[in-house]
Design an enzyme around this catalytic site. Structure first.
Site, PDB file in Angstrom:
ATOM      1  CB  THR A  57       8.897  -9.539   5.791  1.00  0.00           C
ATOM      2  OG1 THR A  57       9.791  -8.521   5.330  1.00  0.00           O
ATOM      3  CG2 THR A  57       9.621 -10.450   6.755  1.00  0.00           C
TER       4      THR A  57
ATOM      5  CE  LYS B   7      12.992  -9.196   4.858  1.00  0.00           C
ATOM      6  NZ  LYS B   7      12.642  -8.149   5.920  1.00  0.00           N
TER       7      LYS B   7
ATOM      8  CB  THR C 106      14.280  -3.538   7.878  1.00  0.00           C
ATOM      9  OG1 THR C 106      14.060  -3.090   9.144  1.00  0.00           O
ATOM     10  CG2 THR C 106      13.531  -4.829   7.878  1.00  0.00           C
TER      11      THR C 106
ATOM     12  CD  GLU D  28       7.206  -1.612   3.800  1.00  0.00           C
ATOM     13  OE1 GLU D  28       7.223  -2.698   4.400  1.00  0.00           O
ATOM     14  OE2 GLU D  28       7.209  -0.519   4.382  1.00  0.00           O
TER      15      GLU D  28
ATOM     16  CG  ASN E 292       5.134   0.616   6.787  1.00  0.00           C
ATOM     17  OD1 ASN E 292       5.877  -0.118   7.415  1.00  0.00           O
ATOM     18  ND2 ASN E 292       5.428   1.092   5.591  1.00  0.00           N
TER      19      ASN E 292
ATOM     20  CB  SER F 236      -4.020  -6.674   9.794  1.00  0.00           C
ATOM     21  OG  SER F 236      -3.634  -6.074   8.580  1.00  0.00           O
TER      22      SER F 236
END
Length: 409
Positions: free
Chosen positions: A156, A182, A193, A280, A404, A409
């Site tokens: 993702t 992942k 997650t 991230e 995040n 978008s």
């Protein structure tokens, strides 16, 4: 880019006899990307799983748990990215079941023999027409994909595919272990997650594999955290196809059992750490070790208090040796009778705090030198007992907020 992570090459990832892979570009969320993966497993494969503890768990998690409990013998897995199918109520459950039914019909199985997984945006329904068309394509391509395709198809916000593979001499021959994972954000133990799939051609009984999967998860995927958020879709699956005749683990007491277990755990740990390295916006890979705790729960409380602290994590991003923030996190971790005069704090090999106060020989430039590194170890000694734990985490950067904020978008 990930912190000190070497992106795997397809030729480094060994095929696992008894596992066939197929993928599709179904445009679940974005065009021209692999987003549906099907795995077909040989008859007789043992399969065990560990799932999120989030009470708002997604429809695929609920279906997987029911199908594993049915004990019909799992023969296939189907995974989609782009949409988590979480927070979708009865329609979400119906969509997850329809997906397993579709795979089952194509492969001549019962729906209970298929596990379904989804990852992506929460509170949105699956585009079922595109997903089921993708399942058709993935099944048609079974046996043509490799493990790097599999790692790519489940991404993702990951910036790189995550995979690991080894072959080990064991018993009467050789055993293969290959896995993919992942995850990059919304990462917290129990589980994160993340999706993780680990396959071996060793023969392992269902009872032993179920025990091992929980224990391995606790030592790997349940020891990573990026932002402290427990997601709705987390799943970790181990598959043992039994196609290698090298070993046959039925009780866990066999001479080869310990080596096989430790090898599986080592691969799971690499896959879990890869998630942290690709966190991230991460610029630092941080190991937090707590020693001298009175019990395992104490050790975990302190480790996660440090690993989850925004003040600690932003200090690491800035390479700022503002190490009082770490001591503050130790103090509020929830040990009500903690004796601060017994606390020792190390940053790398530097002894920062002794007996609850600044070490008289500590100099700021020593801490600065460690904080400038891409990989940092924080070690805390509580002076309360013999228990210890280790957690892996990241810093917080500007990019974490941007990623995040822009995710949908």
């Amino acid at each position: 880019m990930p912190v000190n992570y070497q992106v795997p090459q397809a030729q480094q990832l060994h095929p696992v006899p008894g596992v066939e892979l197929g993928y599709a570009m179904a445009h679940i969320r974005k065009p021209n990307r692999k987003d549906v993966l099907v795995m077909r497993l040989a008859e007789g494969t043992s399969v065990a799983g560990v799932f999120t503890t989030n009470r708002f768990c997604a429809a695929p998690v609920q279906v997987c748990q029911a199908h594993l409990a049915a004990a019909q013998g799992v023969r296939a897995l189907v995974i989609n990215t782009g949409c988590a199918n979480a927070g979708t109520g009865e329609r979400g459950l119906a969509d997850a079941r329809a997906t397993t039914a579709k795979v089952a019909s194509l492969l001549g199985l019962s729906a209970e023999q298929v596990l379904v997984f989804s990852t992506g945006v929460i509170l949105e329904n699956l585009p079922m027409e595109r997903l089921l068309n993708g399942v058709d394509q993935a099944v048609a391509g079974l046996g043509q994909a490799d493990w790097l395709d599999a790692a790519t198809a489940i991404m993702t916000t990951d910036t790189v595919p995550k995979a690991s593979s080894i072959r080990i001499p064991l018993g009467q021959g050789e055993v293969t272990i290959t896995g993919v994972s992942k995850g990059a954000g919304m990462i917290r133990p129990n589980m994160a997650t993340m999706l993780g799939y680990l396959a071996t051609d060793a023969a392992i009984s269902q009872a032993v594999l179920s025990q091992w999967t929980r224990s391995i998860a606790d030592a790997s995927f349940n020891r990573i955290t990026i932002d402290g958020d427990t997601s709705t879709n987390d799943s970790f699956i181990i598959m043992a196809t039994g196609q290698s005749k090298a070993v046959n683990i039925q009780t866990g007491q066999e001479p080869e059992a310990k080596v096989l277990y430790e090898s599986l755990k080592a691969q799971a740990t690499l896959l879990a750490q890869a998630i942290v390295r690709d966190g991230e916006g991460a610029t630092k890979f941080i190991t937090v070790t707590v020693e001298g705790a009175g019990n395992d729960d104490e050790a975990a409380k302190v480790a996660y208090a440090i690993a989850h602290s925004p003040l600690v994590k932003t200090a690491f991003f800035a390479s700022d040796p503002n190490l009082g923030r770490i001591l503050a996190a130790v103090g509020y971790a929830g040990i009500t009778d903690l004796d601060q005069t017994r606390i020792q704090l190390y940053l790398g090999d530097v002894h920062v705090a002794r007996d609850g106060g600044r070490h008289p020989d500590y100099r700021e430039e020593q801490g600065q030198a460690v904080m400038n590194q891409a990989e940092i170890t924080v070690r805390v000694q509580l002076g309360r007992g013999q228990h210890a734990t280790t957690v892996w985490t990241t810093d917080f950067s500007h990019d974490y907020v941007s990623i995040n904020a822009d995710y949908r978008s």
